[in-house]
Write a protein that holds these residues in place. Structure first.
Motif, mmCIF file in Angstrom:
data_model
loop_
_atom_site.group_PDB
_atom_site.id
_atom_site.type_symbol
_atom_site.label_atom_id
_atom_site.label_comp_id
_atom_site.label_asym_id
_atom_site.label_seq_id
_atom_site.Cartn_x
_atom_site.Cartn_y
_atom_site.Cartn_z
ATOM 1 N N ALA A 235 13.064 -8.604 0.081
ATOM 2 C CA ALA A 235 13.307 -7.425 0.918
ATOM 3 C C ALA A 235 13.928 -6.320 0.071
ATOM 4 N N CYS A 236 13.300 -5.151 0.090
ATOM 5 C CA CYS A 236 13.756 -4.039 -0.735
ATOM 6 C C CYS A 236 13.779 -2.759 0.086
ATOM 7 N N ASN A 237 14.617 -1.829 -0.334
ATOM 8 C CA ASN A 237 14.524 -0.474 0.187
ATOM 9 C C ASN A 237 14.055 0.398 -0.972
ATOM 10 N N VAL A 238 12.920 1.080 -0.745
ATOM 11 C CA VAL A 238 12.236 1.738 -1.854
ATOM 12 C C VAL A 238 12.106 3.238 -1.609
ATOM 13 N N SER A 239 12.495 4.015 -2.609
ATOM 14 C CA SER A 239 12.254 5.463 -2.569
ATOM 15 C C SER A 239 11.203 5.791 -3.614
ATOM 16 N N ARG A 240 10.294 6.687 -3.265
ATOM 17 C CA ARG A 240 9.344 7.151 -4.286
ATOM 18 C C ARG A 240 10.021 8.330 -4.977
ATOM 19 N N SER A 241 10.662 8.069 -6.087
ATOM 20 C CA SER A 241 11.494 9.083 -6.736
ATOM 21 C C SER A 241 11.816 8.620 -8.147
ATOM 22 N N GLY A 242 12.530 9.449 -8.865
ATOM 23 C CA GLY A 242 12.926 9.080 -10.218
ATOM 24 C C GLY A 242 13.289 10.297 -11.016
ATOM 25 N N TYR A 243 13.601 10.075 -12.289
ATOM 26 C CA TYR A 243 14.147 11.173 -13.091
ATOM 27 C C TYR A 243 13.464 11.237 -14.447
ATOM 28 N N THR A 244 12.164 10.991 -14.442
ATOM 29 C CA THR A 244 11.411 10.993 -15.702
ATOM 30 C C THR A 244 10.307 12.041 -15.701
ATOM 31 N N GLY A 245 10.056 12.666 -14.540
ATOM 32 C CA GLY A 245 8.928 13.586 -14.416
ATOM 33 C C GLY A 245 7.654 12.874 -14.010
ATOM 34 N N GLU A 246 7.692 11.538 -14.004
ATOM 35 C CA GLU A 246 6.515 10.757 -13.624
ATOM 36 C C GLU A 246 6.621 10.325 -12.164
ATOM 37 N N ASP A 247 5.498 9.893 -11.625
ATOM 38 C CA ASP A 247 5.512 9.178 -10.360
ATOM 39 C C ASP A 247 6.362 7.925 -10.569
ATOM 40 N N GLY A 248 6.971 7.434 -9.502
ATOM 41 C CA GLY A 248 7.751 6.212 -9.669
ATOM 42 C C GLY A 248 8.510 5.833 -8.423
ATOM 43 N N PHE A 249 9.209 4.720 -8.520
ATOM 44 C CA PHE A 249 9.899 4.137 -7.372
ATOM 45 C C PHE A 249 11.294 3.716 -7.789
ATOM 46 N N GLU A 250 12.251 3.953 -6.904
ATOM 47 C CA GLU A 250 13.599 3.451 -7.126
ATOM 48 C C GLU A 250 13.860 2.406 -6.049
ATOM 49 N N ILE A 251 14.130 1.191 -6.503
ATOM 50 C CA ILE A 251 14.124 0.034 -5.622
ATOM 51 C C ILE A 251 15.540 -0.500 -5.478
ATOM 52 N N SER A 252 16.062 -0.419 -4.257
ATOM 53 C CA SER A 252 17.389 -0.947 -3.983
ATOM 54 C C SER A 252 17.223 -2.361 -3.446
ATOM 55 N N VAL A 253 17.949 -3.300 -4.051
ATOM 56 C CA VAL A 253 17.766 -4.716 -3.716
ATOM 57 C C VAL A 253 19.127 -5.398 -3.808
ATOM 58 N N GLU A 254 19.312 -6.442 -3.001
ATOM 59 C CA GLU A 254 20.552 -7.212 -3.071
ATOM 60 C C GLU A 254 20.775 -7.711 -4.492
ATOM 61 N N ASP A 255 22.027 -7.665 -4.947
ATOM 62 C CA ASP A 255 22.342 -8.056 -6.331
ATOM 63 C C ASP A 255 21.721 -9.400 -6.722
ATOM 64 N N GLN B 252 0.865 -1.167 0.000
ATOM 65 C CA GLN B 252 0.000 0.000 0.000
ATOM 66 C C GLN B 252 0.916 1.235 0.000
ATOM 67 N N VAL B 253 0.902 2.016 -1.078
ATOM 68 C CA VAL B 253 1.849 3.128 -1.171
ATOM 69 C C VAL B 253 1.174 4.493 -1.301
ATOM 70 N N SER B 254 -0.169 4.533 -1.180
ATOM 71 C CA SER B 254 -0.844 5.814 -1.416
ATOM 72 C C SER B 254 -0.484 6.860 -0.361
ATOM 73 N N ASP B 255 -0.041 6.409 0.828
ATOM 74 C CA ASP B 255 0.349 7.379 1.858
ATOM 75 C C ASP B 255 1.853 7.681 1.808
ATOM 76 N N MET B 256 2.512 7.237 0.751
ATOM 77 C CA MET B 256 3.949 7.483 0.600
ATOM 78 C C MET B 256 4.117 8.596 -0.425
ATOM 79 N N GLY B 257 4.621 9.746 0.015
ATOM 80 C CA GLY B 257 4.749 10.890 -0.886
ATOM 81 C C GLY B 257 6.000 10.790 -1.736
#
Lengths: 358, 124
Positions: A162-182, A144-149
């Motif tokens: 298991a992931c570490n997720v930022s709601r961010s990006g470089y496209t101008g769109e909404d999005g997520f950057e997901i850091s995960v073990e290789d 559930q990510v609707s409360d994540m700005g």
């Protein structure tokens, strides 16, 4: 595949840049951005000490919040642009450009190494899911990510990974950057791509998306001889750190930048729309009506969303008024080019609805 | 009608003294989505290896050098509004221009389809 900052990267996947671009604007594109550097910085008084080199307000940066920031030299030139994330009161992660990461790490260690522990985060991959449907893709994986700005960070499991997720990006769109073990990056990518709303997108689409969004790329719009004023990123200097702020200056480059602020601005980053269909590429010289050189295109190409060419350029600020016509010379043809507002395509970042705010 | 190919991935089809020129399917695939094509002027005289056209894709600009010398008779004006014709049909509807040339020796020295296929295999 092309070499990029020491990595072999796809310019596009088989569907091609235009389809990948449009799919990201309409649905969701998946970008492998594992080449970017993640630098971990920790130690007592970490925020105060980092504020001596980053022009951001970090002392009051809430936990799990991201901020866009800059590494500057003494002359106010930009060494790199980055995202700073506060994971704990005395622990920060800087996400930096691939091409700058080793020199950034060296620079940070040289300037702050005797006060803080600084190291490259090893063994992590970074996947960027970008586009208006990326939130619903996350939801279908049980989050559930609707409360994540936008610009917020959270640990979460995506399909039990298991992931570490930022709601961010470089496209101008909404999005997520997901850091995960290789070792879990491939399985995670497979899971995301199994959703028909998600399509692989390469460097080419990443570039055309960020250009439309009016977002700078290091090495193009920014380098160590351009200040944040020249490159149109003065906004990255937190209000509190500006001359009229409550804690003005005190970061590397602040004196040079404040000095520049007191003088008329010479150069300015602008958006350009060339007349006709010839794309103007980075490096093309720009001229005024009397053929005097006034700057050059820093990035340019075809905009798949607008179906015409667009560019970012740094020009003499006397010619930077919106609507002004300047000229580009390509293959012995003069192409009239109009200064236009940025971004070319409106940002659509996610804001948390008031009723969900804590 | 005979078709020949160059190492720069152009195709040339002969019809008496008129030669139709385009880029091969391999070339369009390398360029990616094509967004603009600059064509030569009709009646202009062009020498072998001179720039005939410039094809701009989303990725890059590709110059097309003329594989033969002659006079430009006709250009494919459909490419003005639909540059993607080259992606969709590089070796047919996506032709670039027609050149009139009476000396066929330059054309005859180019690769035939078999030789071009062998050349492509050697690239991969």
């Amino acid at each position: 595949m092309v070499p990029f900052a020491g990595y072999e990267m796809p310019v596009s996947y088989p569907s091609g840049i235009i389809r990948e671009h449009q799919h990201t604007r309409e649905h969701a594109g998946l970008f492998d951005v594992s080449h970017m550097g993640q630098i971990l910085i920790e130690g007592d008084h970490c925020a105060e000490i980092l504020e001596t080199i980053l022009p951001s307000d970090l002392i009051s940066l809430p936990l799990r919040k991201l901020r866009y920031s800059l590494l500057l030299n003494e002359q106010g030139g930009i060494l790199d642009d980055l995202i700073v994330l506060r994971t704990d009161p005395d622990r920060f992660i800087l996400v930096v450009n691939a091409g700058c990461k080793h020199q950034d790490l060296q620079h940070l260690k040289t300037t702050l190494g005797n006060q803080l522990n600084i190291s490259m985060v090893p063994g992590n991959s970074l996947l960027a899911l970008q586009g208006p449907e990326s939130a619903s893709v996350m939801q279908s994986l049980g989050q559930q990510v609707s409360d994540m700005g936008f610009m917020q960070n959270r640990d979460m499991n995506l399909a039990d990974i298991a992931c570490n997720v930022s709601r961010s990006g470089y496209t101008g769109e909404d999005g997520f950057e997901i850091s995960v073990e290789d070792r879990l990056a491939d399985p995670l990518a497979e899971i995301l791509l199994a959703d028909e709303r998600v399509m692989w997108a390469g460097l080419g689409a990443r570039d055309s998306l960020r250009m439309e969004a009016g977002l700078n790329l290091y090495g193009q719009e920014m380098n160590d001889s351009l200040t944040p004023l020249d490159a149109g990123v003065f906004w990255a200097i937190s209000k509190s750190r500006r001359p009229d702020g409550r804690q003005p200056g005190g970061f590397v480059g602040s004196e040079a930048i404040f000095d520049a602020l007191s003088r008329p601005q010479e150069k300015k980053l602008v958006g350009l729309v060339p007349g006709g269909r010839v794309p103007l590429r980075g490096g093309v010289e720009l001229l005024d009506q009397a053929d005097n050189p006034i700057g050059h295109v820093t990035s340019g190409g075809y905009s798949p969303s607008l179906s015409h060419p667009i560019c970012l350029a740094i020009i003499d600020s006397r010619h930077s008024a919106i609507g002004n016509t300047i000229y580009a010379s390509v293959r012995n043809r003069q192409i009239p080019t109009t200064v236009s507002t940025l971004p070319f395509v409106k940002h659509r970042y996610h804001r948390v609805p008031d009723n969900l705010k804590k | 009608m005979k078709t020949r190919y160059t190492e720069e991935h152009e195709w040339i089809t002969q019809n008496d003294d008129v030669f139709t020129i385009g880029i091969t399917d391999y070339a369009q695939e390398q360029l990616g989505d094509i967004v603009f094509v600059q064509l030569p002027e009709i009646d202009s005289e062009i020498n072998k290896d001179e720039e005939l056209s410039c094809i701009e894709s989303v990725k890059a600009a590709g110059e097309v050098q003329s594989p033969i010398s002659g006079i430009v008779l006709e250009v494919n004006n459909d490419l003005d509004g639909e540059p993607e014709l080259i992606n969709d049909s590089a070796e047919d509807l996506g032709w670039l221009c027609k050149i009139k040339c009476t000396d066929h020796s330059e054309f005859n020295s180019l690769m035939d389809a078999h030789q071009y296929q062998a050349f492509l295999r050697q690239l991969s």
